[in-house]
Every structure is written in C-alpha cells, then in structure tokens.
Design an enzyme around this catalytic site. Structure first.
Site, mmCIF file in Angstrom:
data_model
loop_
_atom_site.group_PDB
_atom_site.id
_atom_site.type_symbol
_atom_site.label_atom_id
_atom_site.label_comp_id
_atom_site.label_asym_id
_atom_site.label_seq_id
_atom_site.Cartn_x
_atom_site.Cartn_y
_atom_site.Cartn_z
ATOM 1 N N ASP A 117 5.431 -7.324 13.485
ATOM 2 C CA ASP A 117 4.743 -6.657 13.192
ATOM 3 C C ASP A 117 3.865 -5.855 13.354
ATOM 4 O OD1 ASP A 117 3.143 -5.619 10.347
ATOM 5 O OD2 ASP A 117 4.104 -7.208 8.700
ATOM 6 N N TRP A 145 0.889 -1.376 0.304
ATOM 7 C CA TRP A 145 -0.068 0.380 0.306
ATOM 8 C C TRP A 145 0.883 1.253 -0.142
ATOM 9 C CZ3 TRP A 145 -0.535 3.378 4.694
ATOM 10 C CH2 TRP A 145 -1.441 4.371 4.105
ATOM 11 N N SER A 154 2.196 -6.973 1.280
ATOM 12 C CA SER A 154 1.450 -6.007 2.106
ATOM 13 C C SER A 154 -0.408 -6.418 1.502
ATOM 14 C CB SER A 154 1.236 -5.058 2.633
ATOM 15 O OG SER A 154 0.965 -3.705 3.375
ATOM 16 N N MET A 155 -0.904 -4.877 1.155
ATOM 17 C CA MET A 155 -1.482 -4.783 0.416
ATOM 18 C C MET A 155 -1.678 -5.612 -0.641
ATOM 19 S SD MET A 155 -3.723 -0.986 -1.686
ATOM 20 C CE MET A 155 -4.950 -1.483 -2.181
ATOM 21 N N HIS A 168 6.918 -4.800 9.743
ATOM 22 C CA HIS A 168 6.425 -4.751 7.926
ATOM 23 C C HIS A 168 7.555 -4.549 7.470
ATOM 24 C CE1 HIS A 168 2.809 -5.103 6.375
ATOM 25 N NE2 HIS A 168 2.476 -3.809 5.601
#
Length: 311
Positions: free
Chosen positions: A262, A72, A138-139, A291
């Site tokens: 994370d 993201w 991630s996203m 992350h």
C-alpha cells in the site's frame, strides 16, 4: 520517498448448450431479483441528516448487517463488487455516499470528522441497525472512530479498519511517524490545479496492475464524480486528524486488513500503529496488496470479512 507514493490515487457464447446455460442463469437471476425486491419493500434510499443534508443510501439483502464506509473521494458504488459477494452469503449490506460524494448533497460544509460521524449516526438510526460490522476504508476510519467515541458501540458489534489512514498522518509534535506537512500540502496543491491529471498519475500505485485497465478507468471515473471543494476539505480533515487517544478508548472486536504494498498509506504508518493502540485486534496483512485491496484482493477479503462478521 516520492510525493506520489502518498495518496496516489489511481466471447460471446454460441450453440444450444451455451444458450441453455444462459437461459438458466437468467431465470435464476430473475428469481433472485424478485426475492430481493420483496425483501426491500419500504427500505430507504435516502437519509436526511440533522443539518438537512440528503445522503444517498443503498441497503441490500437480509441477515446480519455490514455497513461499508467509503474511502476518500469515492462513492458507495465502489462497494458493489463486495456487495454481490456478501449478498450470496446471506448478509445485509449497507453503504452511503458521504456528503459531497456521489449522489449525496454537496452542502459546502461539514467535511470534518465530527459532522461526518453524525452523518453515520443518522444512517444507523434511520435504518435502525444493530449488531453491525462496520467496515471503515481508508479515510473513513476517522469518522468511524469519532462515531464510536461519541456514541458508543450500542449499534456496532465489531469494526474493520481496511487500508486505513488512521491514526495520525502528518509528522509533527510527538507524532514522529508520519508524512511531512509540506509533502501533503504539495499534493493538495497539485489536486487543486489539475485533479484528473494527479489522479491518473497515481493510478498505477493504487492498483499495482492487479486490476484490469477497464476497472482502473471505472475507479477513476468514480472519483471524478466527487465535488472538488468537498474532496479537498475531506483531504484536509484526513491529513490533520490525530486519532491516537480516541483509538485507545475502543472496546470492541477489531480487525485490521492492510496490504504490504500500500503506497497510499503504508502499513507501518497506519495499520501497524492501530494494532498497538487498540487492544485485542486481529491483524491481517495481504501480500502484494495495494490501497485498492477491496477490489484487487476481493476473494481474500470476502473470506476474512465473513469469518469476522459471523464471529
């Protein structure tokens, strides 16, 4: 848990010997660059999607393809350090800027997972990629899952869920493991008011002091390139998606890589749940990893990704 715990985004050489070593390195680099240039003749640097959006693409190296999907708010440049590791190992590395990110078009629409999955399909088809290892960071786990459920795995041989936000972030209904909607919406309001400040305040959690201050600044600058409307729209897509049923349909080798530190998307909320929904997954939890794992634990990730991709 505090709001920022979620989605915190955050000698010169001298002497003849040194000069000789430097000259040798430059010569080797020039040779490698020439070989790479020859191998890239005719490769596309842009892809146009079905709705006319131009996506910036980087397609480097030869051999087995690995396609990297960005997290993201990040452009493809985030993957450059991982690219140089894998190119030396004879892999072909492909990435692109999601619409509204980096140097791709920002059409003001299409930030839902259906459209983003079609953008991925356009890249795979235009480059005619097959036997792909898909790395979804991630996203981007959402667009990867949506692509696979809509298009199947004819082009994709295996998938890596890396620090994923899937399967379902927002608490509610039968999703009893999630983040309260008010907390997620509160974070969005702060972004909309002062995104640079929000980003700076969450930086420590994203990196956990496992990257230099210069690297942290570089990462922040990358995210500040992203169109704010696109960033907020993608955030909405990410926090509201429920991918639980789609994940159950996946039928290909799957690797989950996640850090046990994370704070953006804790392992129990994401990676652990994906492992229960997708049969036959490999799960690797990195001790002390945040992350920003692709950078902070780059060497470890390279080893695991290569072993998986070559599997």
């Amino acid at each position: 848990m505090r709001r920022r715990d979620f989605f915190s985004i955050g000698a010169a050489a001298t002497g003849a010997v040194a000069l000789g070593t430097l000259a040798t390195g430059v010569g080797a680099q020039a040779h490698s660059t020439a070989e790479t240039t020859a191998a890239h003749t005719g490769r596309k640097s842009q892809i146009v999607t079905s709705d006319g959006v131009t996506l910036r693409v980087r397609d480097w190296g030869v051999g087995k393809p690995i396609v990297f999907l960005t997290g993201w708010g990040l452009p493809l440049d985030f993957w450059h350090y991982n690219f140089i590791d894998l190119l030396d190992e004879g892999m072909r590395c492909v990435a692109y800027d999601r619409r509204g990110h980096g140097r791709s078009d920002d059409p003001g629409t299409g930030y839902d997972y259906d459209t983003l999955a079609e953008d991925l399909a356009a890249v795979l088809e235009m480059l005619d990629l097959t036997d792909v290892t898909l790395v979804a960071y991630s996203m981007s786990g959402g667009e990867a899952v949506r692509y696979l459920t809509k298009h199947g795995n004819a082009r994709i041989s295996r998938i890596v869920f890396l620090s994923s936000t899937a399967p379902c972030l927002m608490l509610g209904g039968d999703n009893t493991v999630g983040v309260p909607g008010a907390m997620l919406e509160g974070a969005k309001a702060l972004m909309a008011q002062d995104f640079p400040k929000w980003l700076k305040e969450g930086e420590a959690a994203f990196w956990l002091n496992a990257a230099s201050l210069e690297m942290q600044e570089w990462g922040r600058e990358l995210m500040l390139q992203t169109s704010l409307p696109a960033l907020l729209a993608c955030y909405d897509t990410m926090i509201r998606a429920d991918l639980r049923e789609e994940l159950k349909k996946l039928d290909l080798p799957t690797l989950i890589v996640h850090g046990d530190k994370d704070a953006s998307t804790p392992f129990a909320l994401s990676g652990a749940r994906i492992g229960k929904l997708v049969s036959g997954t490999q799960v690797k939890v990195y001790e002390g990893a945040p992350h920003g794992l692709p950078i902070t634990h780059r060497a470890q990730f390279k080893t695991d990704l290569l072993a998986f991709a070559r599997g």
